[in-house]
Design a protein around this motif. Structure first.
Motif, PDB file in Angstrom:
ATOM      1  N   THR A  27       0.847  -1.198   0.000  1.00  0.00           N
ATOM      2  CA  THR A  27       0.000   0.000   0.000  1.00  0.00           C
ATOM      3  C   THR A  27       0.879   1.244   0.000  1.00  0.00           C
ATOM      4  OG1 THR A  27      -1.839  -1.079   1.110  1.00  0.00           O
ATOM      5  CG2 THR A  27      -1.663   1.307   1.394  1.00  0.00           C
ATOM      6  N   ALA A  58      -2.229  -3.491  -3.331  1.00  0.00           N
ATOM      7  CA  ALA A  58      -3.579  -4.048  -3.368  1.00  0.00           C
ATOM      8  C   ALA A  58      -4.536  -3.035  -3.987  1.00  0.00           C
ATOM      9  CB  ALA A  58      -4.014  -4.412  -1.957  1.00  0.00           C
ATOM     10  N   TYR A  68      -9.195   1.834   2.894  1.00  0.00           N
ATOM     11  CA  TYR A  68      -8.200   2.811   3.358  1.00  0.00           C
ATOM     12  C   TYR A  68      -8.296   4.074   2.511  1.00  0.00           C
ATOM     13  CZ  TYR A  68      -6.150  -1.414   5.435  1.00  0.00           C
ATOM     14  OH  TYR A  68      -5.948  -2.570   6.140  1.00  0.00           O
ATOM     15  N   TRP A 102      -8.183  -7.007  -5.002  1.00  0.00           N
ATOM     16  CA  TRP A 102      -8.422  -6.896  -3.557  1.00  0.00           C
ATOM     17  C   TRP A 102      -9.869  -6.593  -3.240  1.00  0.00           C
ATOM     18  CZ3 TRP A 102      -6.541  -1.936  -0.664  1.00  0.00           C
ATOM     19  CH2 TRP A 102      -6.265  -2.183   0.684  1.00  0.00           C
ATOM     20  N   HIS A 176      -5.686 -11.472  -4.060  1.00  0.00           N
ATOM     21  CA  HIS A 176      -5.247 -11.221  -2.677  1.00  0.00           C
ATOM     22  C   HIS A 176      -6.082 -12.076  -1.713  1.00  0.00           C
ATOM     23  CE1 HIS A 176      -3.689  -9.511   0.851  1.00  0.00           C
ATOM     24  NE2 HIS A 176      -3.732  -8.225   0.558  1.00  0.00           N
ATOM     25  N   ASN A 179      -3.699 -11.744   4.576  1.00  0.00           N
ATOM     26  CA  ASN A 179      -3.689 -10.591   5.490  1.00  0.00           C
ATOM     27  C   ASN A 179      -5.040 -10.151   6.046  1.00  0.00           C
ATOM     28  OD1 ASN A 179      -0.960 -10.644   5.127  1.00  0.00           O
ATOM     29  ND2 ASN A 179      -0.923  -9.050   3.565  1.00  0.00           N
ATOM     30  N   TYR A 181      -8.053  -9.975   4.711  1.00  0.00           N
ATOM     31  CA  TYR A 181      -9.058  -9.323   3.865  1.00  0.00           C
ATOM     32  C   TYR A 181     -10.137 -10.340   3.471  1.00  0.00           C
ATOM     33  CZ  TYR A 181      -5.829  -5.583   4.427  1.00  0.00           C
ATOM     34  OH  TYR A 181      -5.039  -4.632   5.025  1.00  0.00           O
ATOM     35  N   PHE A 235      -2.679 -10.448  11.685  1.00  0.00           N
ATOM     36  CA  PHE A 235      -3.077  -9.081  11.337  1.00  0.00           C
ATOM     37  C   PHE A 235      -4.580  -9.065  11.029  1.00  0.00           C
ATOM     38  CE2 PHE A 235      -3.243  -5.826   7.774  1.00  0.00           C
ATOM     39  CZ  PHE A 235      -3.101  -4.719   8.602  1.00  0.00           C
TER      40      PHE A 235
HETATM   41  C1  PHB Z   1      -2.521  -1.954   4.393  1.00  0.00           C
HETATM   42  O1  PHB Z   1      -2.839  -1.038   3.627  1.00  0.00           O
HETATM   43  O2  PHB Z   1      -2.296  -1.766   5.593  1.00  0.00           O
HETATM   44  C2  PHB Z   1      -2.392  -3.309   3.862  1.00  0.00           C
HETATM   45  C3  PHB Z   1      -2.882  -3.581   2.614  1.00  0.00           C
HETATM   46  C4  PHB Z   1      -2.773  -4.860   2.085  1.00  0.00           C
HETATM   47  C5  PHB Z   1      -2.174  -5.832   2.833  1.00  0.00           C
HETATM   48  C6  PHB Z   1      -1.678  -5.581   4.092  1.00  0.00           C
HETATM   49  C7  PHB Z   1      -1.791  -4.302   4.618  1.00  0.00           C
HETATM   50  O3  PHB Z   1      -2.081  -7.055   2.344  1.00  0.00           O
END
Ligand code: PHB
Length: 365
Positions: A27, A58, A68, A102, A176, A179, A181, A235
């Motif tokens: 990111t 992503a 985000y 994503w 993706h 993490n 998502y 995470f």
């Molecule tokens: C983030 O923007 O914090 C982020 C995005 C994609 C990921 C991990 C963290 O796979």
């Protein structure tokens, strides 16, 4: 015998890569509120085109998949045009680039969603803690569980993103699945308590990941599709009661789809089999059967070791590639690496983005 070093070439499906160094998806939050990459994004990726393969940050396949500020998308015409400039710049610089597709699922906030709706998820379970939004730090909300009849729409969003990535001139795409998502939220039982065919057994929980990947393969063909997984990742409040079984199954099924690589994020706490720690990349490579990209915390020595052991075929570098746009050249001659500045990772603008010099250029080390 194949030479397996960072600087040895490798055939990856339809592509021939000059080295095994991958730009990890990261990111960078430079796409603005329209979520369309501008000229500066093209410059950033082109500067790093000496990687064997670039994977984009992503990129959300739909407005509901955004979580985000200033992260990019791939659903509008402006976004496709912006990404076309990126792929043209990378190709002109001699590189190859995949787009990471994503959907953040519950890792969002209503202030970032269309009509301020709640984020969607497998089950109405919130992530712990807070997230950064255009309105400052906010608590994660309890998401809305997707209805069974909505699942096909999610798959179609990924299919459409894959189609638009093709229009934008990418060499392939990465799904993706990591993490915490949306696809990971379905895969792991800490976040998926569903009782329909999208929850319960491992096969049911893996269904969305596999159906999305299959849809993307139908668009691109398997030799241009990779998938990223993060076994044992914590995470985004992730957990699974049996990560070895869950991720082994996912890797095996992805192998059956014939995708070109599996991208494995190394967990900070190792997977355990019969009470002993096992290497996540090695375990999943055995189940997957094809090429594996190892990621997270690699330096040159660790990268050469994982390649030599045959546990991975490529290695992704993240933060070091932010501050060293010519990372492959530096690793080759053991040149000093420039330190990255965390404060500019998501700051917007050129500073800490396109102003890290290459060795030997004006301002270079
Ligand atoms: C983030 O923007 O914090 C982020 C995005 C994609 C990921 C991990 C963290 O796979």
């Amino acid at each position: 015998m194949t030479v397996r070093t960072l600087h040895s070439s490798i055939a990856l499906g339809a592509l021939s890569l000059p080295n095994r160094i991958v730009l990890a998806p990261m990111t960078r939050a430079r796409a603005g509120i329209e979520r369309a990459p501008g000229e500066i994004v093209a410059q950033y990726y082109a500067q790093r085109a000496s990687a064997g393969l670039l994977i984009t940050e992503a990129t959300s396949v739909a407005p509901e998949g955004v979580g985000y500020t200033d992260t990019p998308g791939i659903w509008s015409e402006d976004q496709v045009c912006g990404w076309r400039n990126v792929t043209d710049a990378v190709h002109a610089a001699g590189g190859r680039i995949f787009m990471q597709l994503w959907h953040v699922g519950r890792s969002s906030h209503s202030s970032l969603q269309p009509r301020r709706q709640l984020p969607v998820a497998p089950t109405a379970i919130a992530i712990e803690g807070q997230t950064y939004t255009y309105e400052g730090m906010q608590d994660y909300e309890v998401p809305r569980a997707l209805e069974t009849h909505e699942m096909s729409q999610v798959i179609e969003q990924f299919r459409r993103g894959a189609q638009l990535a093709k229009v934008a001139g990418f060499d392939g795409v990465e799904v993706h699945g990591a993490n915490g998502y949306l696809l990971d939220q379905f895969l792991q039982d800490g976040s998926n308590h569903r009782t329909d065919e999208w929850g319960g057994s491992i096969a049911n929980r893996a269904r969305l990941l596999l159906e999305v990947t299959n849809a993307v393969v139908e668009v691109w063909s398997a030799d241009r599709v990779g998938v990223r997984l993060s076994p044992n990742g914590t995470f985004n409040s992730m957990s699974d009661s049996d990560p070895v079984a869950t991720f082994s199954f996912a890797a095996e099924q992805l192998g059956r789809l014939g995708i070109v690589y599996l991208h494995v994020v190394e967990p900070s706490a190792p997977l355990m089999v019969h009470g002993l720690p096992v290497s996540a990349v090695a375990l999943l490579k055995r189940h997957f059967g094809g090429s594996v990209i190892a990621a997270q915390g690699y330096d040159k020595a660790k990268a050469e070791a994982v390649l030599k052991a045959g546990d991975a075929d490529l290695v992704a570098f993240g933060k070091a590639f932010i501050s060293n746009p010519d990372l492959p050249a530096r690793l080759k001659v053991d040149a000093p690496l420039a330190q990255w500045d965390v404060s500019t990772f998501y700051a917007g603008g050129a500073k800490g983005y396109v102003d890290y010099p290459a060795l030997g250029s004006a301002g270079g080390a």
